[in-house]
Design an enzyme around this catalytic site. Sequence first.
Site, PDB file in Angstrom:
ATOM      1  N   GLU A   1     -39.757 -45.654   1.520  1.00  0.00           N
ATOM      2  CA  GLU A   1     -39.226 -46.531   2.588  1.00  0.00           C
ATOM      3  C   GLU A   1     -39.497 -48.009   2.244  1.00  0.00           C
ATOM      4  OE1 GLU A   1     -40.532 -45.406   6.677  1.00  0.00           O
ATOM      5  OE2 GLU A   1     -41.431 -47.397   6.743  1.00  0.00           O
TER       6      GLU A   1
ATOM      7  N   HIS B   1     -43.091 -40.635   1.449  1.00  0.00           N
ATOM      8  CA  HIS B   1     -41.886 -41.020   2.198  1.00  0.00           C
ATOM      9  C   HIS B   1     -41.953 -42.507   2.546  1.00  0.00           C
ATOM     10  CE1 HIS B   1     -40.093 -42.080   6.080  1.00  0.00           C
ATOM     11  NE2 HIS B   1     -39.120 -41.232   5.799  1.00  0.00           N
ATOM     12  N   ASN B   2     -43.103 -42.928   3.058  1.00  0.00           N
ATOM     13  CA  ASN B   2     -43.237 -44.334   3.444  1.00  0.00           C
ATOM     14  C   ASN B   2     -43.205 -45.254   2.229  1.00  0.00           C
ATOM     15  OD1 ASN B   2     -43.535 -43.250   5.984  1.00  0.00           O
ATOM     16  ND2 ASN B   2     -45.211 -44.596   6.555  1.00  0.00           N
TER      17      ASN B   2
ATOM     18  N   SER C   1     -41.784 -38.577  10.967  1.00  0.00           N
ATOM     19  CA  SER C   1     -40.993 -39.768  10.640  1.00  0.00           C
ATOM     20  C   SER C   1     -39.771 -39.877  11.528  1.00  0.00           C
ATOM     21  CB  SER C   1     -40.542 -39.743   9.181  1.00  0.00           C
ATOM     22  OG  SER C   1     -39.747 -40.900   8.921  1.00  0.00           O
TER      23      SER C   1
ATOM     24  N   LYS D   1     -45.624 -37.424   3.653  1.00  0.00           N
ATOM     25  CA  LYS D   1     -45.255 -38.511   4.568  1.00  0.00           C
ATOM     26  C   LYS D   1     -45.635 -39.876   3.967  1.00  0.00           C
ATOM     27  CE  LYS D   1     -43.971 -40.636   8.387  1.00  0.00           C
ATOM     28  NZ  LYS D   1     -44.358 -42.014   8.315  1.00  0.00           N
TER      29      LYS D   1
END
Length: 468
Positions: free
Chosen positions: A192, A188-189, A131, A185
């Site tokens: 986001e 995480h997105n 990232s 990940k």
Amino acid sequence: MDGSARIGLVGLGTMGSALALNIAERGFAVAVTNRTAARLPGFVAEAGPLAERITAAETPQALVAALARPRAVVLMVPAGEATDAQIAALRPLLEPGDVLVDGGNADFRDTRRRSAELEAAGIRFLGLGVSGGEAGARQGPSLMAGGSAQAWEAVREVLEAIAARFAGMPCARLLGPDGTGHFVKTVHNGIEYADMQLIAEIYGLMRSEGRSAHAIGEVFAGWNEGPLNAYLTEITAAVLLADDPATGRPVVDVIADRAGQKGTGRWTVIEAQRLGVPATVTEAAVAARAWSAAAAARAAGTALLAPPDRAHGPIPTEGDLEKALLAGRILALSQGFQVLAAASEEFGWGLDLAACAEVWRAGCIIRSGLLDDIAHAFREGVPHGILAFAPFFAARLAETVPALRRVVAAAAGAGEPAPALAAALAWHDTFRTARGTTNLIQAQRDYFGAHGFERIDAEGSHHGPWAS
Ligand code: 6PG
């Protein structure tokens, strides 16, 4: 004869090129290749003096031949079929003990499958979440690894050297086996997406009061100096303050209201639902992007659906908007960590949630002043695994949720859509209500389907006194 390059990299797109230059800059010899070899001379020219540590290989065979043993190759190619195709091309060239690293935004289920297949053949496999966008990849990304300890140890020195640092600690970690890195990940997105949507809704409320993009940009720039300090706050200020060279207008004012998405937000929502821990702020964000594509229907809707009567309550203050965004951000993060905890339980990953927060403290898109506090909260222990219940965050929410409540009410009154803010508030209010309303749902289910219900005062499954 073996080559001497420490690591190989396949895929010289934006992220792959930036990562290869970062690796070379940290002093490692790197061999690179690309599906279309025509890209190679341009990349070597861009590398400037770093080119002396770069070997441009025209074929997978040449790439593998350029590597020292055990060989380590990082794939930076689009997720899905392109990744499988590159693995198929490299696999016959590799030997037991060699390491393959997938640095794309892979679906963690694909990573689990690839990991099982490759590790069975003795090839070490690491699924690596990367990232930070192009700048992060070039200067220091956040790296979330999943795979075997042997795979990690083989590339650890390089990954720790190229990663972002927080208080001197590299934001690169082996988080667990097989798909953990890509799952972390993905979440995480998802966070986001949620944060970006919350920000967009707050921007929308300020714009509905007639404020200019520049004026709103100044507000975000100010907020970035306080508790909302975060990469996404900072870049929101920067984009709102930027002008379009062609028209001289604020650039956001000439951008179509239609958001793209490549899938990681949707994957977060799907996995969260599968695990029974819905990430509703991310759901709202994914829905908002999908709805944004329905431009024609939305244009028709302006005439077909009635507007609110404008006799709504007071316009939220800047202080309330700031607090509402902070509350929304905390609640979105809390949901994201619940998804991580549930997946860890389901797949037996033994995920260290504090370590996940630590790798997100620098380099990644959701980096913010909150992540170090989150890491501390998880190290100290979080009641019921719910971050919002940790004393530090419960106190922050007590300070900010009243403002979130006023902002959601004002948005509803003004007819301004605020689905992510509303979802965050609904989660908060659901989890402060010990006895909710699903007793009625159970009664309805039993009425039409004889599904049975549990009673508060007796064991077993019961039916209501409905006439049959
Ligand atoms: C990152 C970003 C990166 C990319 C996303 C955007 O962490 O560096 O998340 O992975 O920008 O894929 O996703 P969408 O195109 O779906 O918005």
